[in-house]
Write a protein that holds these residues in place. Sequence first.
Motif, PDB file in Angstrom:
ATOM      1  N   PHE A 117      31.962  27.352  31.885  1.00 19.93           N
ATOM      2  CA  PHE A 117      33.008  28.244  32.373  1.00 19.93           C
ATOM      3  C   PHE A 117      32.475  29.249  33.380  1.00 19.93           C
ATOM      4  O   PHE A 117      33.079  29.473  34.421  1.00 19.93           O
ATOM      5  CB  PHE A 117      33.584  29.043  31.182  1.00 19.93           C
ATOM      6  N   TYR A 118      31.385  29.891  33.036  1.00 26.21           N
ATOM      7  CA  TYR A 118      30.918  31.048  33.810  1.00 26.21           C
ATOM      8  C   TYR A 118      29.726  30.752  34.721  1.00 26.21           C
ATOM      9  O   TYR A 118      29.079  31.682  35.200  1.00 26.21           O
ATOM     10  CB  TYR A 118      30.610  32.203  32.864  1.00 26.21           C
ATOM     11  N   GLN A 119      29.497  29.494  34.982  1.00 28.83           N
ATOM     12  CA  GLN A 119      28.428  29.117  35.903  1.00 28.83           C
ATOM     13  C   GLN A 119      28.668  29.800  37.253  1.00 28.83           C
ATOM     14  O   GLN A 119      29.778  29.778  37.781  1.00 28.83           O
ATOM     15  CB  GLN A 119      28.408  27.596  36.063  1.00 28.83           C
ATOM     16  N   ASP A 120      27.654  30.423  37.791  1.00 24.73           N
ATOM     17  CA  ASP A 120      27.692  31.108  39.095  1.00 24.73           C
ATOM     18  C   ASP A 120      28.562  32.367  39.114  1.00 24.73           C
ATOM     19  O   ASP A 120      28.896  32.861  40.181  1.00 24.73           O
ATOM     20  CB  ASP A 120      28.132  30.149  40.218  1.00 24.73           C
ATOM     21  N   PHE A 121      28.952  32.888  37.953  1.00 27.95           N
ATOM     22  CA  PHE A 121      29.655  34.167  37.869  1.00 27.95           C
ATOM     23  C   PHE A 121      28.631  35.269  37.625  1.00 27.95           C
ATOM     24  O   PHE A 121      27.696  35.091  36.839  1.00 27.95           O
ATOM     25  CB  PHE A 121      30.628  34.193  36.681  1.00 27.95           C
ATOM     26  N   SER A 122      28.828  36.402  38.254  1.00 26.31           N
ATOM     27  CA  SER A 122      28.014  37.576  37.921  1.00 26.31           C
ATOM     28  C   SER A 122      28.607  38.204  36.661  1.00 26.31           C
ATOM     29  O   SER A 122      29.754  37.929  36.286  1.00 26.31           O
ATOM     30  CB  SER A 122      28.038  38.589  39.064  1.00 26.31           C
ATOM     31  N   GLU A 123      27.837  39.081  36.029  1.00 27.71           N
ATOM     32  CA  GLU A 123      28.325  39.780  34.835  1.00 27.71           C
ATOM     33  C   GLU A 123      29.583  40.587  35.174  1.00 27.71           C
ATOM     34  O   GLU A 123      30.552  40.603  34.415  1.00 27.71           O
ATOM     35  CB  GLU A 123      27.223  40.701  34.292  1.00 27.71           C
ATOM     36  N   GLU A 124      29.575  41.221  36.320  1.00 24.99           N
ATOM     37  CA  GLU A 124      30.727  42.019  36.756  1.00 24.99           C
ATOM     38  C   GLU A 124      31.956  41.137  36.977  1.00 24.99           C
ATOM     39  O   GLU A 124      33.076  41.502  36.595  1.00 24.99           O
ATOM     40  CB  GLU A 124      30.399  42.776  38.045  1.00 24.99           C
ATOM     41  N   GLU A 125      31.775  39.968  37.585  1.00 25.51           N
ATOM     42  CA  GLU A 125      32.905  39.054  37.806  1.00 25.51           C
ATOM     43  C   GLU A 125      33.506  38.590  36.487  1.00 25.51           C
ATOM     44  O   GLU A 125      34.727  38.469  36.364  1.00 25.51           O
ATOM     45  CB  GLU A 125      32.453  37.843  38.620  1.00 25.51           C
ATOM     46  N   ILE A 127      33.545  40.264  33.653  1.00 23.73           N
ATOM     47  CA  ILE A 127      34.289  41.388  33.081  1.00 23.73           C
ATOM     48  C   ILE A 127      35.642  41.537  33.760  1.00 23.73           C
ATOM     49  O   ILE A 127      36.683  41.661  33.092  1.00 23.73           O
ATOM     50  CB  ILE A 127      33.462  42.688  33.174  1.00 23.73           C
ATOM     51  N   VAL A 128      35.664  41.513  35.097  1.00 22.99           N
ATOM     52  CA  VAL A 128      36.917  41.654  35.843  1.00 22.99           C
ATOM     53  C   VAL A 128      37.865  40.503  35.513  1.00 22.99           C
ATOM     54  O   VAL A 128      39.066  40.705  35.282  1.00 22.99           O
ATOM     55  CB  VAL A 128      36.640  41.731  37.365  1.00 22.99           C
ATOM     56  N   PHE A 129      37.338  39.291  35.475  1.00 24.97           N
ATOM     57  CA  PHE A 129      38.138  38.106  35.178  1.00 24.97           C
ATOM     58  C   PHE A 129      38.760  38.203  33.788  1.00 24.97           C
ATOM     59  O   PHE A 129      39.969  37.997  33.613  1.00 24.97           O
ATOM     60  CB  PHE A 129      37.258  36.863  35.302  1.00 24.97           C
ATOM     61  N   GLU A 130      37.951  38.515  32.790  1.00 26.17           N
ATOM     62  CA  GLU A 130      38.464  38.575  31.422  1.00 26.17           C
ATOM     63  C   GLU A 130      39.437  39.735  31.237  1.00 26.17           C
ATOM     64  O   GLU A 130      40.407  39.615  30.492  1.00 26.17           O
ATOM     65  CB  GLU A 130      37.311  38.630  30.419  1.00 26.17           C
ATOM     66  N   ASP A 131      39.207  40.845  31.923  1.00 27.32           N
ATOM     67  CA  ASP A 131      40.170  41.951  31.877  1.00 27.32           C
ATOM     68  C   ASP A 131      41.526  41.507  32.433  1.00 27.32           C
ATOM     69  O   ASP A 131      42.574  41.835  31.873  1.00 27.32           O
ATOM     70  CB  ASP A 131      39.654  43.160  32.657  1.00 27.32           C
ATOM     71  N   ALA A 132      41.494  40.761  33.536  1.00 31.19           N
ATOM     72  CA  ALA A 132      42.736  40.269  34.135  1.00 31.19           C
ATOM     73  C   ALA A 132      43.446  39.293  33.186  1.00 31.19           C
ATOM     74  O   ALA A 132      44.676  39.361  33.025  1.00 31.19           O
ATOM     75  CB  ALA A 132      42.461  39.605  35.483  1.00 31.19           C
ATOM     76  N   LEU A 133      42.697  38.409  32.557  1.00 24.17           N
ATOM     77  CA  LEU A 133      43.308  37.468  31.615  1.00 24.17           C
ATOM     78  C   LEU A 133      43.930  38.201  30.426  1.00 24.17           C
ATOM     79  O   LEU A 133      45.028  37.839  29.972  1.00 24.17           O
ATOM     80  CB  LEU A 133      42.276  36.451  31.122  1.00 24.17           C
ATOM     81  N   GLU A 134      43.238  39.223  29.920  1.00 28.11           N
ATOM     82  CA  GLU A 134      43.788  39.999  28.799  1.00 28.11           C
ATOM     83  C   GLU A 134      45.075  40.709  29.210  1.00 28.11           C
ATOM     84  O   GLU A 134      46.024  40.788  28.427  1.00 28.11           O
ATOM     85  CB  GLU A 134      42.758  41.000  28.281  1.00 28.11           C
ATOM     86  N   LYS A 135      45.124  41.195  30.435  1.00 25.20           N
ATOM     87  CA  LYS A 135      46.326  41.852  30.927  1.00 25.20           C
ATOM     88  C   LYS A 135      47.485  40.854  31.012  1.00 25.20           C
ATOM     89  O   LYS A 135      48.613  41.164  30.622  1.00 25.20           O
ATOM     90  CB  LYS A 135      46.060  42.483  32.296  1.00 25.20           C
ATOM     91  N   ILE A 136      47.212  39.651  31.514  1.00 29.91           N
ATOM     92  CA  ILE A 136      48.241  38.605  31.579  1.00 29.91           C
ATOM     93  C   ILE A 136      48.719  38.269  30.175  1.00 29.91           C
ATOM     94  O   ILE A 136      49.924  38.173  29.917  1.00 29.91           O
ATOM     95  CB  ILE A 136      47.710  37.349  32.304  1.00 29.91           C
ATOM     96  N   LEU A 137      47.792  38.096  29.246  1.00 30.69           N
ATOM     97  CA  LEU A 137      48.156  37.777  27.867  1.00 30.69           C
ATOM     98  C   LEU A 137      48.999  38.893  27.261  1.00 30.69           C
ATOM     99  O   LEU A 137      50.020  38.631  26.616  1.00 30.69           O
ATOM    100  CB  LEU A 137      46.904  37.522  27.021  1.00 30.69           C
TER     101      LEU A 137
END
Length: 147
Positions: A117-125, A127-137
């Motif tokens: 899932f997170y191949q080539d993602f930075s730690e910051e990316e 966090i931002v991605f999962e925050d956005a998914l939680e907001k959508i949920l």
Amino acid sequence: MRSTKGGFLITQIKQVQGRIFDALLQKAGIEEFNGAQGRILYVLWQEDGLPVVELAKRTGLAKTTLTSMLERMDAKGFLERVPDRKDRRMLRIFLTPKAQGLSDRYNQVSDKMNRIFYQDFSEEEIIVFEDALEKILDNLVQKEKET
């Protein structure tokens, strides 16, 4: 509002992820259950003995879907449905030793899936991605409560 495709992408990700996860389970020699049943087991590995209603909430599965899956998993010897001591109408779901024994292998597969899932993602990316998914949920859960 501009045209968006987030929902479509989430659906595609879910489908592809499910196929990959099922293949990883088979490759790890876990043929006893599929990915959806693995979600149920995962939740119960975290907290055994949950009522069906709470298990539905934590897995995101509809109660009717969950009930039929629990019946199949019970028949395979993964869990037991036990009436609550205080309220006999409520069923609590407990894992059997057979299901408890699959936890480590399942977690290894899950870790591998996370690396994919997170191949080539930075730690910051991440966090931002999962925050956005939680907001959508959260948005969707709120809307579901309104309907």
